[in-house]
Scaffold this active site. Structure first.
Site, short mmCIF file in Angstrom:
data_model
loop_
_atom_site.label_atom_id
_atom_site.label_comp_id
_atom_site.label_asym_id
_atom_site.label_seq_id
_atom_site.Cartn_x
_atom_site.Cartn_y
_atom_site.Cartn_z
N LEU A 163 0.41 3.44 6.26
CA LEU A 163 -0.56 3.32 7.34
C LEU A 163 -1.59 4.44 7.25
O LEU A 163 -1.25 5.62 7.34
CB LEU A 163 0.16 3.36 8.68
CG LEU A 163 -0.67 3.16 9.94
CD1 LEU A 163 -1.48 1.88 9.88
CD2 LEU A 163 0.24 3.15 11.16
N HIS A 164 -2.86 4.06 7.07
CA HIS A 164 -3.96 5.03 6.96
C HIS A 164 -5.23 4.37 7.47
O HIS A 164 -5.19 3.25 7.99
CB HIS A 164 -4.10 5.51 5.50
CG HIS A 164 -4.27 4.40 4.53
ND1 HIS A 164 -5.51 3.89 4.20
CD2 HIS A 164 -3.36 3.67 3.84
CE1 HIS A 164 -5.35 2.89 3.34
NE2 HIS A 164 -4.06 2.74 3.10
N GLY A 165 -6.35 5.01 7.31
CA GLY A 165 -7.62 4.55 7.89
C GLY A 165 -8.00 3.12 7.55
O GLY A 165 -8.40 2.35 8.43
N ASP A 172 0.86 -1.17 0.00
CA ASP A 172 0.00 0.00 0.00
C ASP A 172 0.91 1.23 0.00
O ASP A 172 1.63 1.46 0.97
CB ASP A 172 -0.90 -0.01 1.23
CG ASP A 172 -2.02 1.00 1.14
OD1 ASP A 172 -1.77 2.14 0.65
OD2 ASP A 172 -3.14 0.68 1.56
#
Length: 156
Positions: A12-14, A8
């Site tokens: 780091l995200h929602g 990704d």
């Protein structure tokens, strides 16, 4: 121990923090990226994005290999995030436990073509993907855990 290896480019995200982490029961997120491991500002922002009850480790690729191969890590439920196909391949070559890689999001860039709504790959990526498939590693596309798993070979 390793619950998921995810590619990704947003790291780091929602979606990762609030969909994947609880769905996997992960108690440790490892962001594996040589550049990020040296950037204190990005490390600080990633720490803000993690769930409060989850440990976040930000490591170089080499340090991630050492960590994942360390028997002391066996008790953890680990979600590993990389931002490139090449990095996932390096980890898969060095960590025998890795049998599957999730493609979550790779934005389009020069020389890349879209193969799904969230994945754009270059010819170099495709060569690495084919090499990984040849080694028996499952490569699947899902943005969130509730999406239907689609094998990447059906998209390239």
């Amino acid at each position: 121990m390793i619950k998921l290896i995810r590619i990704d480019d947003r790291l780091l995200h929602g979606q990762v923090a609030f969909a994947w982490t609880p769905a996997l029961g992960a108690d440790c997120i490892v962001v594996s990226n040589d550049k990020v491991a040296k950037d204190e500002f990005i490390k600080m922002t990633l720490n803000l994005a993690k769930p409060a009850t989850v440990k976040l480790l930000i490591k170089s690729l080499a340090d991630t290999v050492t960590f994942l191969n360390d028997p002391r890590s066996q008790s953890l439920k680990i979600l590993v995030i990389v931002n490139a196909v090449k990095d996932a391949s390096i980890l898969a070559n060095e960590v025998s436990e890795i049998k599957s890689v999730n493609f979550g999001g790779i934005r389009t860039k020069e020389g890349a073509r879209s193969i799904s709504k969230a994945i754009a790959v270059t010819n170099d990526d495709i060569a690495i993907i084919k090499e990984m498939i040849g080694k028996g590693i499952e490569l699947e596309v899902r943005q969130v855990p509730t999406d239907k798993k689609v094998l990447i070979e059906s998209l390239i």
